[in-house]
Each structure stands twice: as C-alpha cells, then as structure tokens.
Design a protein around this motif. Structure first.
Motif, PDB file in Angstrom:
ATOM      1  N   ILE A 108     -27.328 -36.377 -75.027  1.00 47.03           N
ATOM      2  CA  ILE A 108     -27.000 -34.979 -74.728  1.00 47.03           C
ATOM      3  C   ILE A 108     -28.202 -34.319 -74.070  1.00 47.03           C
ATOM      4  O   ILE A 108     -28.067 -33.616 -73.065  1.00 47.03           O
ATOM      5  CB  ILE A 108     -26.577 -34.215 -76.008  1.00 47.03           C
ATOM      6  N   ARG A 109     -29.387 -34.578 -74.631  1.00 47.92           N
ATOM      7  CA  ARG A 109     -30.584 -33.963 -74.052  1.00 47.92           C
ATOM      8  C   ARG A 109     -30.813 -34.458 -72.625  1.00 47.92           C
ATOM      9  O   ARG A 109     -30.985 -33.667 -71.700  1.00 47.92           O
ATOM     10  CB  ARG A 109     -31.810 -34.248 -74.932  1.00 47.92           C
ATOM     11  N   GLN A 110     -30.764 -35.759 -72.449  1.00 45.90           N
ATOM     12  CA  GLN A 110     -31.066 -36.316 -71.125  1.00 45.90           C
ATOM     13  C   GLN A 110     -30.013 -35.922 -70.076  1.00 45.90           C
ATOM     14  O   GLN A 110     -30.351 -35.509 -68.967  1.00 45.90           O
ATOM     15  CB  GLN A 110     -31.174 -37.847 -71.215  1.00 45.90           C
ATOM     16  N   ILE A 111     -28.736 -36.025 -70.423  1.00 43.39           N
ATOM     17  CA  ILE A 111     -27.694 -35.737 -69.429  1.00 43.39           C
ATOM     18  C   ILE A 111     -27.663 -34.248 -69.098  1.00 43.39           C
ATOM     19  O   ILE A 111     -27.521 -33.858 -67.944  1.00 43.39           O
ATOM     20  CB  ILE A 111     -26.305 -36.217 -69.912  1.00 43.39           C
ATOM     21  N   SER A 112     -27.833 -33.393 -70.130  1.00 44.64           N
ATOM     22  CA  SER A 112     -27.776 -31.955 -69.833  1.00 44.64           C
ATOM     23  C   SER A 112     -29.001 -31.532 -69.021  1.00 44.64           C
ATOM     24  O   SER A 112     -28.889 -30.738 -68.095  1.00 44.64           O
ATOM     25  CB  SER A 112     -27.620 -31.122 -71.105  1.00 44.64           C
ATOM     26  N   GLN A 113     -30.162 -32.112 -69.328  1.00 43.89           N
ATOM     27  CA  GLN A 113     -31.355 -31.805 -68.510  1.00 43.89           C
ATOM     28  C   GLN A 113     -31.138 -32.232 -67.069  1.00 43.89           C
ATOM     29  O   GLN A 113     -31.542 -31.560 -66.131  1.00 43.89           O
ATOM     30  CB  GLN A 113     -32.576 -32.566 -69.041  1.00 43.89           C
ATOM     31  N   HIS A 114     -30.490 -33.371 -66.937  1.00 40.28           N
ATOM     32  CA  HIS A 114     -30.222 -33.902 -65.611  1.00 40.28           C
ATOM     33  C   HIS A 114     -29.267 -32.956 -64.865  1.00 40.28           C
ATOM     34  O   HIS A 114     -29.475 -32.635 -63.692  1.00 40.28           O
ATOM     35  CB  HIS A 114     -29.604 -35.289 -65.791  1.00 40.28           C
ATOM     36  N   ALA A 115     -28.241 -32.478 -65.577  1.00 40.82           N
ATOM     37  CA  ALA A 115     -27.287 -31.545 -64.970  1.00 40.82           C
ATOM     38  C   ALA A 115     -27.995 -30.247 -64.580  1.00 40.82           C
ATOM     39  O   ALA A 115     -27.830 -29.746 -63.465  1.00 40.82           O
ATOM     40  CB  ALA A 115     -26.144 -31.251 -65.948  1.00 40.82           C
ATOM     41  N   HIS A 116     -28.817 -29.724 -65.498  1.00 40.96           N
ATOM     42  CA  HIS A 116     -29.551 -28.487 -65.194  1.00 40.96           C
ATOM     43  C   HIS A 116     -30.416 -28.673 -63.945  1.00 40.96           C
ATOM     44  O   HIS A 116     -30.550 -27.782 -63.116  1.00 40.96           O
ATOM     45  CB  HIS A 116     -30.472 -28.085 -66.361  1.00 40.96           C
ATOM     46  N   SER A 117     -31.015 -29.868 -63.825  1.00 40.04           N
ATOM     47  CA  SER A 117     -31.896 -30.128 -62.676  1.00 40.04           C
ATOM     48  C   SER A 117     -31.112 -30.065 -61.371  1.00 40.04           C
ATOM     49  O   SER A 117     -31.616 -29.573 -60.359  1.00 40.04           O
ATOM     50  CB  SER A 117     -32.560 -31.500 -62.807  1.00 40.04           C
ATOM     51  N   GLU A 118     -29.892 -30.579 -61.393  1.00 42.47           N
ATOM     52  CA  GLU A 118     -29.062 -30.519 -60.184  1.00 42.47           C
ATOM     53  C   GLU A 118     -28.772 -29.062 -59.827  1.00 42.47           C
ATOM     54  O   GLU A 118     -28.826 -28.676 -58.658  1.00 42.47           O
ATOM     55  CB  GLU A 118     -27.741 -31.264 -60.385  1.00 42.47           C
ATOM     56  N   ILE A 119     -28.454 -28.269 -60.847  1.00 42.82           N
ATOM     57  CA  ILE A 119     -28.059 -26.882 -60.603  1.00 42.82           C
ATOM     58  C   ILE A 119     -29.275 -26.045 -60.156  1.00 42.82           C
ATOM     59  O   ILE A 119     -29.216 -25.329 -59.159  1.00 42.82           O
ATOM     60  CB  ILE A 119     -27.406 -26.280 -61.880  1.00 42.82           C
ATOM     61  N   VAL A 120     -30.385 -26.170 -60.885  1.00 36.71           N
ATOM     62  CA  VAL A 120     -31.582 -25.414 -60.494  1.00 36.71           C
ATOM     63  C   VAL A 120     -32.123 -25.955 -59.169  1.00 36.71           C
ATOM     64  O   VAL A 120     -32.670 -25.205 -58.358  1.00 36.71           O
ATOM     65  CB  VAL A 120     -32.667 -25.471 -61.602  1.00 36.71           C
ATOM     66  N   GLY A 121     -31.903 -27.245 -58.933  1.00 41.41           N
ATOM     67  CA  GLY A 121     -32.379 -27.881 -57.709  1.00 41.41           C
ATOM     68  C   GLY A 121     -31.759 -27.305 -56.436  1.00 41.41           C
ATOM     69  O   GLY A 121     -32.269 -27.507 -55.339  1.00 41.41           O
ATOM     70  N   MET A 122     -30.659 -26.579 -56.606  1.00 42.85           N
ATOM     71  CA  MET A 122     -30.056 -25.947 -55.420  1.00 42.85           C
ATOM     72  C   MET A 122     -30.890 -24.757 -54.951  1.00 42.85           C
ATOM     73  O   MET A 122     -30.828 -24.379 -53.782  1.00 42.85           O
ATOM     74  CB  MET A 122     -28.646 -25.435 -55.752  1.00 42.85           C
ATOM     75  N   LEU A 123     -31.657 -24.161 -55.868  1.00 45.93           N
ATOM     76  CA  LEU A 123     -32.319 -22.890 -55.538  1.00 45.93           C
ATOM     77  C   LEU A 123     -33.413 -23.004 -54.485  1.00 45.93           C
ATOM     78  O   LEU A 123     -33.440 -22.207 -53.541  1.00 45.93           O
ATOM     79  CB  LEU A 123     -32.851 -22.232 -56.822  1.00 45.93           C
ATOM     80  N   PRO A 124     -34.333 -23.979 -54.609  1.00 49.74           N
ATOM     81  CA  PRO A 124     -35.392 -24.053 -53.587  1.00 49.74           C
ATOM     82  C   PRO A 124     -34.823 -24.282 -52.185  1.00 49.74           C
ATOM     83  O   PRO A 124     -35.395 -23.826 -51.196  1.00 49.74           O
ATOM     84  CB  PRO A 124     -36.235 -25.257 -54.025  1.00 49.74           C
ATOM     85  N   GLU A 125     -33.700 -24.990 -52.098  1.00 46.78           N
ATOM     86  CA  GLU A 125     -33.114 -25.264 -50.783  1.00 46.78           C
ATOM     87  C   GLU A 125     -32.252 -24.110 -50.300  1.00 46.78           C
ATOM     88  O   GLU A 125     -32.185 -23.837 -49.096  1.00 46.78           O
ATOM     89  CB  GLU A 125     -32.287 -26.545 -50.849  1.00 46.78           C
ATOM     90  N   GLY A 126     -31.602 -23.435 -51.262  1.00 49.05           N
ATOM     91  CA  GLY A 126     -30.773 -22.286 -50.898  1.00 49.05           C
ATOM     92  C   GLY A 126     -31.590 -21.286 -50.086  1.00 49.05           C
ATOM     93  O   GLY A 126     -31.083 -20.613 -49.180  1.00 49.05           O
ATOM     94  N   ASN A 127     -32.862 -21.249 -50.422  1.00 46.21           N
ATOM     95  CA  ASN A 127     -33.826 -20.399 -49.741  1.00 46.21           C
ATOM     96  C   ASN A 127     -33.831 -20.587 -48.220  1.00 46.21           C
ATOM     97  O   ASN A 127     -34.156 -19.673 -47.463  1.00 46.21           O
ATOM     98  CB  ASN A 127     -35.206 -20.767 -50.315  1.00 46.21           C
ATOM     99  N   TRP A 128     -33.458 -21.796 -47.761  1.00 45.72           N
ATOM    100  CA  TRP A 128     -33.593 -22.113 -46.337  1.00 45.72           C
ATOM    101  C   TRP A 128     -32.271 -22.248 -45.587  1.00 45.72           C
ATOM    102  O   TRP A 128     -32.277 -22.476 -44.364  1.00 45.72           O
ATOM    103  CB  TRP A 128     -34.429 -23.391 -46.162  1.00 45.72           C
ATOM    104  N   ILE A 129     -31.154 -22.070 -46.276  1.00 49.27           N
ATOM    105  CA  ILE A 129     -29.861 -22.260 -45.591  1.00 49.27           C
ATOM    106  C   ILE A 129     -29.710 -21.280 -44.425  1.00 49.27           C
ATOM    107  O   ILE A 129     -29.343 -21.675 -43.314  1.00 49.27           O
ATOM    108  CB  ILE A 129     -28.679 -22.131 -46.582  1.00 49.27           C
ATOM    109  N   THR A 130     -30.053 -20.028 -44.668  1.00 51.97           N
ATOM    110  CA  THR A 130     -29.865 -19.038 -43.592  1.00 51.97           C
ATOM    111  C   THR A 130     -30.931 -19.165 -42.501  1.00 51.97           C
ATOM    112  O   THR A 130     -30.816 -18.544 -41.452  1.00 51.97           O
ATOM    113  CB  THR A 130     -29.940 -17.603 -44.149  1.00 51.97           C
ATOM    114  N   ARG A 131     -31.970 -19.931 -42.788  1.00 51.59           N
ATOM    115  CA  ARG A 131     -33.062 -20.018 -41.808  1.00 51.59           C
ATOM    116  C   ARG A 131     -33.231 -21.417 -41.231  1.00 51.59           C
ATOM    117  O   ARG A 131     -34.259 -21.739 -40.635  1.00 51.59           O
ATOM    118  CB  ARG A 131     -34.364 -19.558 -42.471  1.00 51.59           C
ATOM    119  N   ALA A 132     -32.205 -22.257 -41.423  1.00 53.39           N
ATOM    120  CA  ALA A 132     -32.275 -23.613 -40.858  1.00 53.39           C
ATOM    121  C   ALA A 132     -32.405 -23.496 -39.345  1.00 53.39           C
ATOM    122  O   ALA A 132     -31.835 -22.592 -38.739  1.00 53.39           O
ATOM    123  CB  ALA A 132     -31.018 -24.391 -41.226  1.00 53.39           C
TER     124      ALA A 132
END
Lengths: 102, 316
Positions: free
Chosen positions: B35-59
C-alpha cells in the motif's frame, strides 16, 4: 469502521471494473478499474484512461460490487478434480501415423 | 488452515514465482508495504504532472505542445492505474488523497525541483523518466498481480516519454551555442536528483531486504542506480554534452562506471519537505482538489438526476 472512514467512502464515486474488446472478433478483457458517478460516465472515463492508444473498439463497465468471485481458499476442491482427467485432451489418444486430418 | 500454514502457503507461492492476487491471504506487513509503495508511486505520477504542466503553454512548437500534453495525460492515467491497484489491498481512494494532501504520504522527491527552462522538459523526459523506467521494468514482474499488471501498462506507454525527452536534448545540443548551454545547464541540475531517485544506498535502506525476499523489488537501489549511470554515460556521448560528475570513470575491474559522492543530506532534506518546491507542489494538489469539488458534486448530482429520470420513465 470509524465514522470518518464511513464518510470518506460515502463521498467517493463508486468503483467500476472496465473490460475492453481490443478488436472486433475478440473477447472483452479486464483492463482495470476506475471511479465514476454512473455507468455512462464510467464508460467516458474508461475511454480516456484505458484507450488512449486505440486499445479498444468496445468498452464494458460493471460496478465492482456486483462482481462475484470464487474463493482462492477453495482452489483445490474447485480445480484439482480436472487434473487427473487427461483423457479430455486430444493428445491422450495414440493413433497410427497413417491417419490424416484428425 | 492455521496462521503458520497460511504463511507457509504464501511463502511457497512467492518462492515458486506465483503471483499473489487480491483475495489471497498475505502477511499484514506485505500488504502494508505494498500500500505504501503503490500509493507513493501513484502520488508521484500525479505530482509529476506539475513540473511539466508549467511548460505546456510555453512549448516552442505545436508538435512539442501536443507531445507534452500527451505525456502529462499519460501520467494522470498512470496515477489512476496505480491508485486502483492500491485499492485492491483495502485502502480507499479518498484515504490515499487525504494522505497526500495532509503531507503524510511521500512522493518522489525529484518533483520538488523547479523547471526553469524548456530544456528541463528534455532533461526530465530523458533522465527522470529514464530512471523511472529503470525502476519500473523489473516491477512488471513484482509479486503482487494488480501492481505488476499496472506496471506493464505504464512501461508500454512510458517509453515514448524518455525518447521525446532525449529528442529535445539532442535538438538543443545540436542547436546554437545558447541552446547547447541551456541543455547542459538542465543536465547539470537534473543529474544528481535523478540518480537519487533510486533511493538511499543499500546499506541504509532497511526495507530493501524484505522487499527483495517478497519479490516486490527485484533489484536493490544501488544495482538499479548503477545500471542507470552506465547507460546514461553512453547516451551523453551521443548528445555531446558533459557528465555533471567529474568522478565518472570506467572501472575495468567492476565493468561499470564509478561515480562521485551523492549528497544524501540534500536528498533527506527534500524528502522531509524542505526542497525548493515542496510547498508549491502540495498547494497545487490541494487547490486542485478543493477547487474541483464542484465538478465532483455536479457529476454526482447529474448521475442522480439521470437515475431518477430513468426510474420515472420505467414507472410510467
């Protein structure tokens, strides 16, 4: 279950199991699950979550709570009776080589 | 079956490489670890969208924008596959969201670094996704069925993430002096956090041994880190960039590249919440959840209305 946990579950959208037919002529196969308020939205969500790369031509969804599953603890009595009935397989029968198309 | 025979049965399944499924008996600690490993992994995918979301409008081009959008959409999908896999272990989606939003749950600390230039999109795809893939490929054979199946799907989709990143780096590295500098700068900033992604060294990773025994993990942190260093050094030559680590050196005896000292103090500091963007990332997640409430409510209200309408038609 604590009240907190009950509240959380009450607010959650129901869980759905998603089955996808990858192309015409094949069975629907379990792809995964997702949450959605109703069947229609479950299908719409399944399209976005499970078919971003043309993985399917048809989607089934069923609310997870409606799935009845066999008990893994009963595996022996469920499946072992079939293991000594090898005569149900065509390879059990020795036929002369001259016999063709059989 | 007595408890010890449940345990024996479970151990024998693990020893024979037979996958554990949700309804099978499993030790509490196995369940908790997953539960710890899979949920951390899921959270990483979701939070991982944020640094890139920053650049979608400026690609820099429509092609790059379409690619980045597709990548970020995949990450949302990967988070959803993983949350579902964790739910089969008895934790609810909302509990996991609560753990993330309250700061109780961790996610990969790499996403607490800022994305300063477009080259960071290249470096993230190449290095961060590259390291993630190195970690995830063995997880396709992890002992828990729903996790393994989710990872197969993730790995199939993720290969393009790394390739598009490398392509961005290559384009910049072969471009003008300024572009090349930009690529090198992104490489310099992302290299160390990327090799930290494999987690603390084996000697300081107390859970590794048990996870390897349970075949949740197939390789140790240091083994995977070494593999990643070895392939990345070679890829760097193709880019014509310089390794940000002056101690990188081929070790003939080991058959691997040696690498310099990793700043573990920085790693633990970021894990503990003091990275450059920890607060920003969590705030963004909480806001998305709070501000999305009306959408969730509206969808539920719509579903209820639709149900009532269908019932009325049936009754008539």
């Amino acid at each position: 279950m604590t009240n907190d946990k009950l509240n959380i579950i009450k607010n959650e959208w129901p869980l759905w199991e998603v089955f996808i037919r990858s192309k015409a002529g094949l069975d629907h196969k379990h792809a995964g699950s997702l949450h959605a308020p109703d069947a229609q939205m479950a299908i719409e969500n399944a399209r976005d979550v499970y078919t971003r790369r043309m993985e399917g031509v048809s989607i089934w969804v069923v609310e997870s709570k409606h799935i009845q599953a066999s008990d893994p603890g009963q595996s022996e009595s469920m499946y072992d009776p079939a293991s000594d009935k090898i005569y149900r397989h065509p390879t059990f029968y020795d036929l002369p080589d001259e016999v063709k198309y059989m | 079956m007595a408890v010890h025979s449940f345990q024996e049965h479970f151990d024998s399944l693990i020893d024979r490489d037979i996958t554990i499924e949700p309804k099978d008996w499993m030790p509490d600690d196995y369940r908790k670890t997953l539960i710890r490993q899979i949920s951390q992994h899921a959270h990483s995918e979701i939070v991982g969208m944020l640094p890139e979301g920053n650049w979608i409008t400026r690609a820099p081009s429509l092609r790059r924008k379409a690619v980045l959008l597709a990548k970020v959409q995949d990450e949302a999908g990967h988070g959803l596959y993983l949350y579902s896999a964790a739910e089969t272990l008895g934790i609810t989606r909302d509990e996991m969201y609560n753990q993330l939003h309250s700061g109780k749950a961790k996610y990969s600390s790499i996403f607490n670094y800022p994305t300063l230039t477009w080259a960071d999109m290249g470096a993230i795809g190449w290095l961060v996704d590259g390291a993630a893939i190195m970690n995830q490929v063995p997880l396709c054979r992890t002992s828990y069925g729903p996790y393994a199946r989710a990872m197969v799907r993730v790995c199939k989709e993720e290969s393009f993430h790394q390739r598009q990143g490398f392509e961005i780096m290559l384009t910049l590295a072969k471009g003008t002096e300024i572009q090349k500098k930009m690529a090198q700068d992104a490489f310099n900033r992302w290299w160390w956090p990327s090799i930290m992604m494999f987690g603390p060294p084996d000697a300081e990773s107390p859970n590794t041994e048990q996870s390897v025994r349970w075949k949740i993990k197939r390789f140790t942190n240091d083994e995977l880190r070494q593999k990643f260093v070895d392939v990345t050094v070679e890829q760097t030559k193709v880019l014509g960039l310089e390794m940000p680590d002056k101690d990188i050196k081929w070790n003939e005896a080991r058959g691997h590249y040696d690498y310099g000292q990793i700043n573990w103090e920085e790693f633990w500091n970021v894990v503990k919440g003091n990275g450059p963007c920890n607060k920003q990332r969590l705030d963004a997640r909480r806001n998305a959840w709070d501000e999305g409430k009306w959408v969730r409510d509206a969808a539920m209200a719509h579903a209820e209305k639709r149900k009532a309408r269908t019932a009325a038609v049936k009754a008539a």
